[in-house]
Design a protein around this motif. Structure first.
Motif, PDB file in Angstrom:
ATOM      1  N   MET A   1      25.582  51.110  36.975  1.00 33.45           N
ATOM      2  CA  MET A   1      26.117  52.225  37.705  1.00 33.45           C
ATOM      3  C   MET A   1      25.660  52.552  39.008  1.00 33.45           C
ATOM      4  N   THR A   2      26.477  52.291  40.096  1.00 33.39           N
ATOM      5  CA  THR A   2      26.130  52.709  41.430  1.00 33.39           C
ATOM      6  C   THR A   2      25.785  54.027  41.659  1.00 33.39           C
ATOM      7  N   LYS A   3      24.570  54.332  42.299  1.00 35.25           N
ATOM      8  CA  LYS A   3      24.157  55.762  42.689  1.00 35.25           C
ATOM      9  C   LYS A   3      24.301  55.939  44.194  1.00 35.25           C
ATOM     10  N   PHE A  75      29.228  48.780  52.204  1.00 37.74           N
ATOM     11  CA  PHE A  75      27.875  49.027  51.789  1.00 37.74           C
ATOM     12  C   PHE A  75      28.053  48.966  50.194  1.00 37.74           C
ATOM     13  N   LEU A  76      29.061  49.474  49.535  1.00 38.20           N
ATOM     14  CA  LEU A  76      28.986  49.361  47.845  1.00 38.20           C
ATOM     15  C   LEU A  76      29.358  47.871  47.773  1.00 38.20           C
ATOM     16  N   THR A  77      29.915  47.160  48.437  1.00 42.08           N
ATOM     17  CA  THR A  77      30.334  45.964  48.067  1.00 42.08           C
ATOM     18  C   THR A  77      29.538  44.754  48.411  1.00 42.08           C
ATOM     19  N   ALA A  78      28.392  45.066  49.304  1.00 45.19           N
ATOM     20  CA  ALA A  78      27.549  44.089  49.820  1.00 45.19           C
ATOM     21  C   ALA A  78      26.630  43.398  48.478  1.00 45.19           C
ATOM     22  N   PRO A  79      26.224  42.203  48.788  1.00 42.31           N
ATOM     23  CA  PRO A  79      25.277  41.576  47.775  1.00 42.31           C
ATOM     24  C   PRO A  79      23.993  42.529  47.596  1.00 42.31           C
ATOM     25  N   GLY A  85      21.740  47.475  53.087  1.00 42.91           N
ATOM     26  CA  GLY A  85      23.336  47.631  53.211  1.00 42.91           C
ATOM     27  C   GLY A  85      23.791  46.902  54.438  1.00 42.91           C
ATOM     28  N   GLN A  86      22.800  46.241  55.365  1.00 39.15           N
ATOM     29  CA  GLN A  86      23.092  45.477  56.527  1.00 39.15           C
ATOM     30  C   GLN A  86      24.179  44.208  56.246  1.00 39.15           C
ATOM     31  N   CYS A  87      23.962  43.660  55.095  1.00 37.87           N
ATOM     32  CA  CYS A  87      24.913  42.484  54.878  1.00 37.87           C
ATOM     33  C   CYS A  87      26.503  42.596  54.839  1.00 37.87           C
ATOM     34  N   ALA A  88      26.752  43.980  54.868  1.00 37.06           N
ATOM     35  CA  ALA A  88      28.109  44.575  54.967  1.00 37.06           C
ATOM     36  C   ALA A  88      28.798  44.304  56.363  1.00 37.06           C
ATOM     37  N   SER A  89      28.106  44.094  57.350  1.00 35.67           N
ATOM     38  CA  SER A  89      28.442  44.408  58.565  1.00 35.67           C
ATOM     39  C   SER A  89      28.885  43.033  58.992  1.00 35.67           C
ATOM     40  N   SER A  90      30.014  43.063  59.727  1.00 32.44           N
ATOM     41  CA  SER A  90      30.644  41.845  60.263  1.00 32.44           C
ATOM     42  C   SER A  90      29.961  40.461  61.014  1.00 32.44           C
ATOM     43  N   PRO A  98      22.368  32.995  52.801  1.00 31.07           N
ATOM     44  CA  PRO A  98      23.162  33.116  51.544  1.00 31.07           C
ATOM     45  C   PRO A  98      23.068  34.915  51.292  1.00 31.07           C
ATOM     46  N   CYS A  99      22.166  35.499  51.949  1.00 32.04           N
ATOM     47  CA  CYS A  99      22.111  36.953  51.715  1.00 32.04           C
ATOM     48  C   CYS A  99      23.699  37.480  52.183  1.00 32.04           C
ATOM     49  N   CYS A 100      24.135  36.856  53.193  1.00 28.98           N
ATOM     50  CA  CYS A 100      25.499  37.770  53.568  1.00 28.98           C
ATOM     51  C   CYS A 100      26.487  36.911  53.470  1.00 28.98           C
ATOM     52  N   SER A 101      26.600  35.877  52.539  1.00 32.01           N
ATOM     53  CA  SER A 101      27.710  35.152  52.547  1.00 32.01           C
ATOM     54  C   SER A 101      28.568  35.620  51.386  1.00 32.01           C
ATOM     55  N   GLY A 102      28.346  36.685  50.853  1.00 31.25           N
ATOM     56  CA  GLY A 102      29.416  37.587  50.038  1.00 31.25           C
ATOM     57  C   GLY A 102      29.213  36.876  48.527  1.00 31.25           C
ATOM     58  N   ALA A 103      28.422  35.711  48.478  1.00 27.84           N
ATOM     59  CA  ALA A 103      28.266  35.302  46.929  1.00 27.84           C
ATOM     60  C   ALA A 103      27.299  36.226  46.062  1.00 27.84           C
TER      61      ALA A 103
END
Length: 179
Positions: A1-3, A75-79, A85-90, A98-103
């Motif tokens: 569960m996400t907090k 941020f909630l869907t970021a790997p 949470g920076q992987c969520a930025s465009s 691979p961190c930001c690939s959405g995998a």
């Protein structure tokens, strides 16, 4: 569960951020726990100096602004990596990391900010280095405080009698021969 934790005094901006976080989780159909933290000692324990702030799974992902539901959803869907949470930025998603690939985190190589990818703070890391900005701001603030102290000391040394004479002594000094 996400907090999800909302850090702030309970002002309108804090309430709006909490509402947007709840809306983002509902849109994603994501089970989550939303906690509001208003105690200043708990807020500063996160290293947050500006509120409202958003914390996802123990990581501060934003402070000092009210994010939209769409931004929070990013941020909630970021790997699940140690990016804050920076992987969520465009910009981050445009990289080949691979961190930001959405995998999914399990399928990806070690996170670029974790213990196996690029060195933290390098330009090849998609996650940036938020700690560097905090360190720079802290150093600038400390230099400002030190300069202020030095300025006051120099001013005091330049005019050592400015505050040491009492008003009575000053009056007597104006009239020679009186005691």
């Amino acid at each position: 569960m996400t907090k999800i934790q909302i850090l702030g005094s309970g002002c309108d901006k804090c309430k709006k951020l909490a509402d947007n976080a709840k809306l983002a989780a509902e849109r994603l159909n994501l089970p989550c726990e939303i906690e509001k933290i208003e105690e200043i000692n708990q807020i500063t324990a996160f290293g947050v100096m500006m509120t409202p702030a958003l914390v996802v799974n123990g990581k501060v992902v934003s402070s000092g602004k009210v994010l939209t539901a769409d931004e929070i959803a990013g941020f909630l869907t970021a790997p699940a990596c140690d990016c804050g949470g920076q992987c969520a930025s465009s910009e981050a998603q445009a990289t080949d990391s691979p961190c930001c690939s959405g995998a999914p985190a399990e399928a990806a190589a070690p996170c670029c900010c974790g213990d196996g990818g690029a060195e933290k703070g390098s330009t090849s890391c998609c996650c940036g280095d938020g700690d560097r900005t905090k360190k720079i701001m802290t150093i600038v603030l400390l230099i400002f405080i030190a300069a202020s102290i030095v300025f006051m000391a120099v001013k005091r040394l330049a005019d050592p009698f400015a505050s040491s004479a009492s008003p009575v002594e000053t009056e007597q000094a104006d009239f020679p021969g009186t005691k």
